[in-house]
Write a protein that holds these residues in place. Structure first.
Motif, PDB file in Angstrom:
ATOM      1  N   SER A 213       9.564   8.057 -34.605  1.00 43.27           N
ATOM      2  CA  SER A 213       9.192   7.258 -33.435  1.00 43.27           C
ATOM      3  C   SER A 213       9.755   7.879 -32.159  1.00 43.27           C
ATOM      4  O   SER A 213       9.136   7.815 -31.101  1.00 43.27           O
ATOM      5  CB  SER A 213       9.632   5.796 -33.589  1.00 43.27           C
ATOM      6  OG  SER A 213      10.908   5.695 -34.141  1.00 43.27           O
ATOM      7  N   VAL A 214      10.931   8.529 -32.268  1.00 46.48           N
ATOM      8  CA  VAL A 214      11.477   9.233 -31.112  1.00 46.48           C
ATOM      9  C   VAL A 214      10.602  10.436 -30.782  1.00 46.48           C
ATOM     10  O   VAL A 214      10.276  10.705 -29.622  1.00 46.48           O
ATOM     11  CB  VAL A 214      12.924   9.707 -31.377  1.00 46.48           C
ATOM     12  CG1 VAL A 214      13.443  10.492 -30.204  1.00 46.48           C
ATOM     13  CG2 VAL A 214      13.819   8.524 -31.654  1.00 46.48           C
ATOM     14  N   LYS A 216       7.462  10.876 -31.429  1.00 46.63           N
ATOM     15  CA  LYS A 216       6.192  10.409 -30.859  1.00 46.63           C
ATOM     16  C   LYS A 216       6.380  10.081 -29.376  1.00 46.63           C
ATOM     17  O   LYS A 216       5.541  10.365 -28.547  1.00 46.63           O
ATOM     18  CB  LYS A 216       5.736   9.176 -31.631  1.00 46.63           C
ATOM     19  CG  LYS A 216       4.693   8.342 -30.950  1.00 46.63           C
ATOM     20  CD  LYS A 216       3.302   8.870 -31.214  1.00 46.63           C
ATOM     21  CE  LYS A 216       2.349   8.154 -30.328  1.00 46.63           C
ATOM     22  NZ  LYS A 216       1.060   8.304 -30.224  1.00 46.63           N
ATOM     23  N   TYR A 217       7.509   9.494 -29.057  1.00 48.72           N
ATOM     24  CA  TYR A 217       7.756   9.098 -27.679  1.00 48.72           C
ATOM     25  C   TYR A 217       7.999  10.303 -26.782  1.00 48.72           C
ATOM     26  O   TYR A 217       7.546  10.357 -25.648  1.00 48.72           O
ATOM     27  CB  TYR A 217       8.963   8.157 -27.625  1.00 48.72           C
ATOM     28  CG  TYR A 217       9.382   7.834 -26.222  1.00 48.72           C
ATOM     29  CD1 TYR A 217       8.670   6.920 -25.462  1.00 48.72           C
ATOM     30  CD2 TYR A 217      10.476   8.480 -25.647  1.00 48.72           C
ATOM     31  CE1 TYR A 217       9.034   6.638 -24.173  1.00 48.72           C
ATOM     32  CE2 TYR A 217      10.856   8.212 -24.346  1.00 48.72           C
ATOM     33  CZ  TYR A 217      10.128   7.289 -23.612  1.00 48.72           C
ATOM     34  OH  TYR A 217      10.482   7.018 -22.337  1.00 48.72           O
ATOM     35  N   PHE A 218       8.727  11.290 -27.285  1.00 46.80           N
ATOM     36  CA  PHE A 218       9.316  12.306 -26.426  1.00 46.80           C
ATOM     37  C   PHE A 218       8.546  13.628 -26.399  1.00 46.80           C
ATOM     38  O   PHE A 218       8.580  14.349 -25.417  1.00 46.80           O
ATOM     39  CB  PHE A 218      10.756  12.533 -26.897  1.00 46.80           C
ATOM     40  CG  PHE A 218      11.574  13.421 -26.028  1.00 46.80           C
ATOM     41  CD1 PHE A 218      11.606  13.236 -24.654  1.00 46.80           C
ATOM     42  CD2 PHE A 218      12.330  14.436 -26.570  1.00 46.80           C
ATOM     43  CE1 PHE A 218      12.371  14.049 -23.848  1.00 46.80           C
ATOM     44  CE2 PHE A 218      13.098  15.253 -25.768  1.00 46.80           C
ATOM     45  CZ  PHE A 218      13.118  15.063 -24.410  1.00 46.80           C
ATOM     46  N   CYS A 219       7.865  13.988 -27.470  1.00 45.94           N
ATOM     47  CA  CYS A 219       7.337  15.353 -27.583  1.00 45.94           C
ATOM     48  C   CYS A 219       5.882  15.476 -27.140  1.00 45.94           C
ATOM     49  O   CYS A 219       5.134  14.509 -27.118  1.00 45.94           O
ATOM     50  CB  CYS A 219       7.449  15.833 -29.021  1.00 45.94           C
ATOM     51  SG  CYS A 219       9.138  15.880 -29.580  1.00 45.94           S
TER      52      CYS A 219
END
Lengths: 315, 470
Positions: A213-214, A216-219
């Motif tokens: 989920s990180v 998906k948010y950041f990359c």
């Protein structure tokens, strides 16, 4: 979207050997990965523990000597031979554990300034000024420079790690699970900080993580690794919308989201490596749609293509 | 409402340190219903692990339970003596820790670690005596516990008059203690006679059978092997009547290992922890806990050290075991995704207090406390790319707990009263409570922040999409 290639990795191999003679045992931690990282993007590398994602990062920055393959950084080969220190200054790393990666006997200033001193800066006043600037940039105070790492909380320590990486003005940062050792609320602080730095300095980031989920948010683009091989590579949205490789699907289906009703409907897919039949033809990383690569042989390729066209899931 | 398994009332715990008293838990109240999963969430240092450790009685030596009670099956676990706790810890309440590697002994074979507890607790002969004299024992140990508790109070207080009062109380209890001890010893003796008789009868019966078989062995020579095996089985069963034998422990261990999904358990039984992967190690820890058949299981961040796929497997395993064995689970974590998956009810802790408690749906879809808002807002969102709402500042120093609402200093909705007076628990619905002045009838109506509303809406749509896909 992105033009210039910052890092070009071709057939990178990192094998570890143990024992000798009959008992010689080779672990192929990274076994031939290819990818490009473009200027200004965040490139995510995900996979379960032991799949070789950290090893990939460390082999690129030459903490390990790669067994084979080529790495080009800003157009110059860096995988073999003597290191060009001026060039390698442009590549920095942030480590997972902010407690273990900071020397407890050095003050924050010494830790952060080390990179500057190694690169030959001697003027004490300039060093101090630089350190203070970079501390402000990562959300700490100049007063913190004379303290020791143990006086800081987990999130602040990770900020020190980030300050140490950005003080030499790198153009490329390898972030090796920088937030998995932190609390939720502090994770958000560190992610926001990395995002700000990226916007301000145009730093390219390779983000190694197992929390999807990180990622998906950041990359911007995400590569999925499985046992030393890259199984899928696509832009963020594409990967989460149309995962093709069965391993990617199983990985995505395992992510718990903060919503009880969603959790009740979520069905986990398990990955069985035996679904592939590679007797006739070995798989290679092939481009299926623009920018979406998947590890497959020809037979699987047609299957994946059909599923993409019909929008029907194969598995 | 189902039966309450565990009731915690006004639990307050501090730690003595060089710098003074650290107030780790400051008045926690909750009830645990049979068969439910209660998730406790919060930042590190919010007191969630300390609460769990108090329930299972493994607080560090410098911890003091200032006040409050933990009622379990009519007993107050906050006041129970260490000796009595041996009967509860592990057997009735089990615990799984965060790091599976450090909760296993690296130089002991897995099998031995699983069977150790069974064999230690498996002396049926002693247990029967204990059972028969249970009432007398409980009465005696209750008084003993009371005395021990008073002694601890004496040690912790500096007030001389209080000390004297406690000492007088102890003195009063002494004759009672003596009488109860005599009663207990008597009960033990008579119990031993009964159990001995039982044991003798069984022994004679089996020995008779064995001598018959032996006689048979002399006459017929055909199925010698079979008869010999029968004799061996009889002997084994006789031993099992008295205690858990190694063979029995092995069989049971293999069964439990199968249950938690360890392939090839007969072979794995003889391996060391380093030969297992992280997920497998956590399974072994769970197996060890399960051998004692507890009814409450406390999981202290059991999946934080594991990656997504393995985490999913372990969570499924815990859910399955919970259904099969009707376990009651307390699940401690800071991963809200995991909470959504596991919890029936959620307690949000901040600075040693529960700030919001309610059913899973209440807390996720209708959060009321500003801390819950930021906690939900700070988890990366799979559906959007908006800036995360990080919580500014750091948790308060619990050496000097702040006045009023502990979260006020980091709360952008804080009102004047938040810095002066502590908010009580306001009732939102039958199942949902939150401690924030925003719920007071005179407070401005702020409501859930819009970003969070959007997000809940987006998640609902995603759920619909996924549901239609399946």
């Amino acid at each position: 979207m992105f033009s210039e290639v910052v890092l070009k990795v071709r057939d990178l191999k990192m094998h570890f050997t143990s024992g000798r003679g009959k008992r010689k045992h080779v672990v192929k931690a990274v076994d031939g990965v290819d990818f490009d990282i473009y200027q200004g993007e965040v490139f995510g590398l995900v996979g379960e523990s032991g799949c070789g994602k950290t090893t990939t990062g460390r082999a690129i920055i030459r903490l390990y000597q790669p067994t084979g393959g080529n790495v080009e950084f800003l157009g110059k080969p860096i995988a073999q031979g003597k290191l060009d220190m001026e060039l390698m200054k442009k590549m920095q790393m942030i480590f997972q554990d902010p407690i273990a990666s900071l020397n407890p006997r050095m003050t924050v200033k010494e830790i952060i300034a080390q990179g500057l001193r190694i690169s030959g800066l001697k003027d004490e006043r300039e060093i101090t000024e630089n350190v203070h600037n970079v501390l402000r940039k990562v959300g700490l105070l100049p007063e913190h420079a004379s303290r020791y790492p143990h006086e800081f909380s987990g999130g602040q320590r990770q900020r020190i790690g980030i300050a140490r990486a950005i003080i030499v003005k790198p153009s490329f940062i390898i972030a090796d699970e920088p937030i998995s050792a932190l609390d939720v609320s502090i994770q958000a602080q560190v992610i926001n900080l990395l995002n700000d730095l990226r916007e301000e300095f145009g730093i390219t980031i390779m983000f190694i993580a197992h929390d999807l989920s990180v990622v998906k948010y950041f990359c911007d683009r995400v590569a999925v690794m499985y046992y030393g091989k890259m199984v899928e590579l696509a832009t963020n949205d594409e990967l989460f919308k149309n995962p093709l490789h069965p391993y990617t699907r199983s990985l995505l289906s395992a992510v718990p989201l903060p919503d009880p009703n969603y959790e009740k409907t979520r069905k986990r897919i398990t990955y069985n490596p035996n679904v592939h039949n590679y007797n006739q033809q070995k798989p290679t990383l092939q481009e299926i749609t623009e920018g979406h690569f998947v590890l497959a042989n020809d037979e699987e390729m047609t299957k994946y293509k059909r599923s993409l066209d019909d929008g029907i899931k194969v598995f | 409402m189902r039966k309450l398994k565990l009731t915690i009332k006004d639990l307050t715990i501090s730690f003595r340190t060089i710098n003074g008293l650290v107030r780790a838990v400051r008045g926690v109240n909750f009830g645990l219903e049979e068969g439910e999963t209660l998730a406790i969430v919060g930042e590190s240092g919010s007191g969630k692990s300390v609460t769990a450790k108090a329930i299972i009685g493994i607080l560090a030596g410098n911890a003091i339970i200032d006040q409050g009670s933990i009622m379990y099956e009519g007993e107050d676990l906050a006041k129970v003596s260490e000796r009595q706790f041996h009967k509860i810890r592990g057997k009735k309440i089990g615990m799984i820790f965060q790091d599976p590697l450090s909760s296993l002994n690296p130089i002991m074979k897995i099998g031995k670690q699983i069977t150790e507890g069974m064999i230690l607790n498996g002396n049926h002969y002693q247990n029967k005596i204990d059972d028969l004299a249970a009432r007398e024992k409980a009465a005696y140990y209750n008084v003993l516990g009371k005395i021990e508790y008073l002694k601890k109070l004496i040690k912790n207080t500096k007030d001389d008059s209080k000390k004297k009062a406690y000492q007088a109380e102890i003195k009063e209890l002494k004759p009672e203690k003596r009488g109860l001890k005599q009663k207990y010893n008597k009960a033990r003796k008579s119990a031993k006679v009964i159990v001995d008789q039982e044991w003798k009868a069984e022994k004679d019966r089996v020995n008779g059978l064995i001598s018959q078989l032996k006689a048979k062995l002399k006459i017929s020579s055909e199925d010698k092997e079979k008869i010999k095996k029968e004799i061996e089985d009889l002997r084994e069963n006789l031993q099992r009547f008295k205690r858990v034998t190694k063979k029995e422990a092995f069989e049971r261990a293999v069964k439990v290992m199968e249950e938690v999904g360890i392939p090839d358990p007969e072979k794995r039984f003889y391996q060391y922890p380093f030969q297992f992967s992280g997920g497998m190690r956590q399974r072994i820890v769970i197996a060890i806990v399960l051998t004692a058949n507890p009814d409450i299981l406390i999981c202290d961040e059991p999946t934080t050290a594991l990656d997504v796929t393995i985490q999913a497997q372990i969570l499924e395993l815990i859910n399955e075991l919970k259904r099969e064995r009707n376990l009651t689970v307390i699940f401690i974590t800071h991963d809200l995704g995991v909470v959504a998956n596991m919890a029936d009810r959620i307690a949000v802790m901040y600075a040693g207090k529960i700030v919001e408690i309610g059913r899973s749906e209440d807390v996720f879809y209708n959060p009321q406390h500003p801390y819950t808002w930021v906690l939900l807002g700070s988890t990366p969102d799979i559906t959007s790319k908006k800036k995360l709402t990080a919580i500014p500042g750091t948790p308060p120093d619990m050496l000097y707990p702040p006045e009023g609402d502990a979260f006020a200093a980091r709360n952008k909705y804080a009102m004047k009263i938040d810095f002066v007076e502590e908010p009580p628990m306001f009732k939102v619905s039958e199942t949902h409570y939150a401690a924030t002045w925003l719920l007071h009838k005179d407070a401005p109506k702020i409501g859930i922040p819009n970003e969070l509303k959007d997000r809940i809406e987006r998640m609902k749509n995603l759920t619909k999409e996924v549901a239609s896909d399946v």
